[in-house]
Design a protein around this motif. Structure first.
Motif, PDB file in Angstrom:
ATOM      1  N   THR A 279      28.637  45.552   3.044  1.00  0.00           N
ATOM      2  CA  THR A 279      28.915  45.269   1.636  1.00  0.00           C
ATOM      3  C   THR A 279      27.575  45.054   0.925  1.00  0.00           C
ATOM      4  O   THR A 279      26.519  45.189   1.524  1.00  0.00           O
ATOM      5  N   ASP A 280      27.652  44.664  -0.355  1.00  0.00           N
ATOM      6  CA  ASP A 280      26.428  44.264  -1.051  1.00  0.00           C
ATOM      7  C   ASP A 280      26.381  42.746  -1.204  1.00  0.00           C
ATOM      8  O   ASP A 280      25.586  42.215  -1.951  1.00  0.00           O
ATOM      9  N   ASN A 281      27.269  42.040  -0.464  1.00  0.00           N
ATOM     10  CA  ASN A 281      27.352  40.586  -0.538  1.00  0.00           C
ATOM     11  C   ASN A 281      27.169  40.012   0.875  1.00  0.00           C
ATOM     12  O   ASN A 281      28.041  40.184   1.729  1.00  0.00           O
ATOM     13  N   PRO A 282      26.052  39.323   1.145  1.00  0.00           N
ATOM     14  CA  PRO A 282      25.824  38.809   2.497  1.00  0.00           C
ATOM     15  C   PRO A 282      26.815  37.733   2.928  1.00  0.00           C
ATOM     16  O   PRO A 282      26.884  37.397   4.101  1.00  0.00           O
ATOM     17  N   GLU A 283      27.606  37.215   1.981  1.00  0.00           N
ATOM     18  CA  GLU A 283      28.636  36.235   2.338  1.00  0.00           C
ATOM     19  C   GLU A 283      29.897  36.913   2.880  1.00  0.00           C
ATOM     20  O   GLU A 283      30.754  36.244   3.452  1.00  0.00           O
TER      21      GLU A 283
ATOM     22  N   GLY B 177      13.389  42.701   2.266  1.00  0.00           N
ATOM     23  CA  GLY B 177      14.095  42.928   1.016  1.00  0.00           C
ATOM     24  C   GLY B 177      15.178  41.904   0.767  1.00  0.00           C
ATOM     25  O   GLY B 177      15.541  41.108   1.634  1.00  0.00           O
ATOM     26  N   ILE B 178      15.678  41.909  -0.452  1.00  0.00           N
ATOM     27  CA  ILE B 178      16.834  41.079  -0.796  1.00  0.00           C
ATOM     28  C   ILE B 178      17.897  41.979  -1.418  1.00  0.00           C
ATOM     29  O   ILE B 178      17.590  43.067  -1.904  1.00  0.00           O
ATOM     30  N   PRO B 179      19.157  41.556  -1.385  1.00  0.00           N
ATOM     31  CA  PRO B 179      20.220  42.390  -1.939  1.00  0.00           C
ATOM     32  C   PRO B 179      19.935  42.722  -3.417  1.00  0.00           C
ATOM     33  O   PRO B 179      19.323  41.928  -4.099  1.00  0.00           O
ATOM     34  N   PRO B 180      20.348  43.886  -3.850  1.00  0.00           N
ATOM     35  CA  PRO B 180      21.255  44.816  -3.186  1.00  0.00           C
ATOM     36  C   PRO B 180      20.564  45.731  -2.173  1.00  0.00           C
ATOM     37  O   PRO B 180      21.189  46.609  -1.600  1.00  0.00           O
ATOM     38  N   TYR B 181      19.263  45.539  -1.944  1.00  0.00           N
ATOM     39  CA  TYR B 181      18.534  46.351  -0.963  1.00  0.00           C
ATOM     40  C   TYR B 181      18.794  45.800   0.441  1.00  0.00           C
ATOM     41  O   TYR B 181      19.398  44.754   0.610  1.00  0.00           O
TER      42      TYR B 181
ATOM     43  N   GLY C 286      31.179  39.627  -7.864  1.00  0.00           N
ATOM     44  CA  GLY C 286      31.066  38.473  -8.752  1.00  0.00           C
ATOM     45  C   GLY C 286      30.617  37.202  -8.076  1.00  0.00           C
ATOM     46  O   GLY C 286      30.319  36.214  -8.743  1.00  0.00           O
ATOM     47  N   GLN C 287      30.564  37.182  -6.747  1.00  0.00           N
ATOM     48  CA  GLN C 287      30.149  35.964  -6.038  1.00  0.00           C
ATOM     49  C   GLN C 287      28.630  35.814  -6.122  1.00  0.00           C
ATOM     50  O   GLN C 287      27.890  36.765  -5.912  1.00  0.00           O
ATOM     51  N   THR C 288      28.196  34.591  -6.428  1.00  0.00           N
ATOM     52  CA  THR C 288      26.766  34.289  -6.472  1.00  0.00           C
ATOM     53  C   THR C 288      26.391  33.480  -5.245  1.00  0.00           C
ATOM     54  O   THR C 288      27.113  32.555  -4.861  1.00  0.00           O
ATOM     55  N   THR C 289      25.286  33.843  -4.625  1.00  0.00           N
ATOM     56  CA  THR C 289      24.807  33.139  -3.443  1.00  0.00           C
ATOM     57  C   THR C 289      23.288  33.074  -3.502  1.00  0.00           C
ATOM     58  O   THR C 289      22.670  33.637  -4.398  1.00  0.00           O
ATOM     59  N   THR C 290      22.694  32.384  -2.551  1.00  0.00           N
ATOM     60  CA  THR C 290      21.241  32.315  -2.452  1.00  0.00           C
ATOM     61  C   THR C 290      20.783  33.242  -1.347  1.00  0.00           C
ATOM     62  O   THR C 290      21.338  33.226  -0.250  1.00  0.00           O
ATOM     63  N   VAL C 291      19.789  34.066  -1.657  1.00  0.00           N
ATOM     64  CA  VAL C 291      19.203  34.975  -0.676  1.00  0.00           C
ATOM     65  C   VAL C 291      17.706  34.694  -0.624  1.00  0.00           C
ATOM     66  O   VAL C 291      17.149  34.091  -1.533  1.00  0.00           O
TER      67      VAL C 291
END
Length: 198
Positions: A85-89, A102-106, A168-173
């Protein structure tokens, strides 16, 4: 249904309130002291191997952790069984063969929830915890259980950034997100198993 007649209200005398003495406070009770974990502990018998792909640290940590508890799982089987996915959660972000940093979306990796869920699907009783206290972490290790932790690189300084996925989910990367297993600690150090190195 037909309405029923109700009696007319009548006035009733209400006595004047009187002051009552304040009850004495209950005897002071001391807060129970939580027992602290031992000063030092080391989980014996933990082995690790170097990860096969540039971004497969979570899978490597997971299968090494599972092996400690008697479950044999292939790192690559585990890696490619994670949702992408594009969401690590909710799943693995990017190509696990991509360069680290890298950090998402990469290309990035995956957080604890999907890793624990996949371990459970393999029959391993894993839990994911967020904001686990250092005392709780030490209790796990002192009880003979290594703990997978999400860190920055090989435990270097750094900070996370906020990221909102397409769901739509926000998280810390964090750039250089990485996983290691905490296998021991002393009053001055934490001992980690970082793949094949300690």
């Amino acid at each position: 249904a037909s309405p029923t007649e109700t009696a007319a209200p009548t006035e009733t005398a209400t006595p004047e309130p009187t002051a009552t003495p304040e009850p004495p406070p209950p005897p002071a009770q001391e807060e129970p002291q939580e027992e602290l974990p031992p000063d030092s502990a080391l989980v014996e018998g933990v082995t690790g191997y170097y990860q096969s792909l540039p971004l497969s640290c979570e899978s490597r940590s997971a299968v090494d952790w599972a092996r400690f508890f008697g479950y044999e799982i292939s790192e690559l089987d585990f890696q490619y069984a994670l949702p992408f996915t594009d969401n690590p959660e909710t799943g693995f972000v990017g190509d696990p063969r991509a360069m680290a940093g890298g950090i998402p979306p990469y290309a990035y990796g995956v957080h604890a929830g999907p890793v624990a869920a996949l371990l459970r699907a393999y029959g391993v009783p894993a839990e994911d915890r967020r904001w686990f206290s250092y005392d709780n972490l030490r209790w796990e290790v002192a009880s003979g259980r290594p703990v997978i932790v999400w860190v920055i690189s090989s435990v270097i300084g750094g900070s996370g950034v906020s990221y909102t996925a397409s769901d739509g989910q926000t998280t810390t990367v964090a750039p250089l997100e990485h996983t290691v297993m905490v296998v021991g600690y002393t009053p001055d150090a934490v001992i980690i198993q970082d793949g094949g190195g300690r």
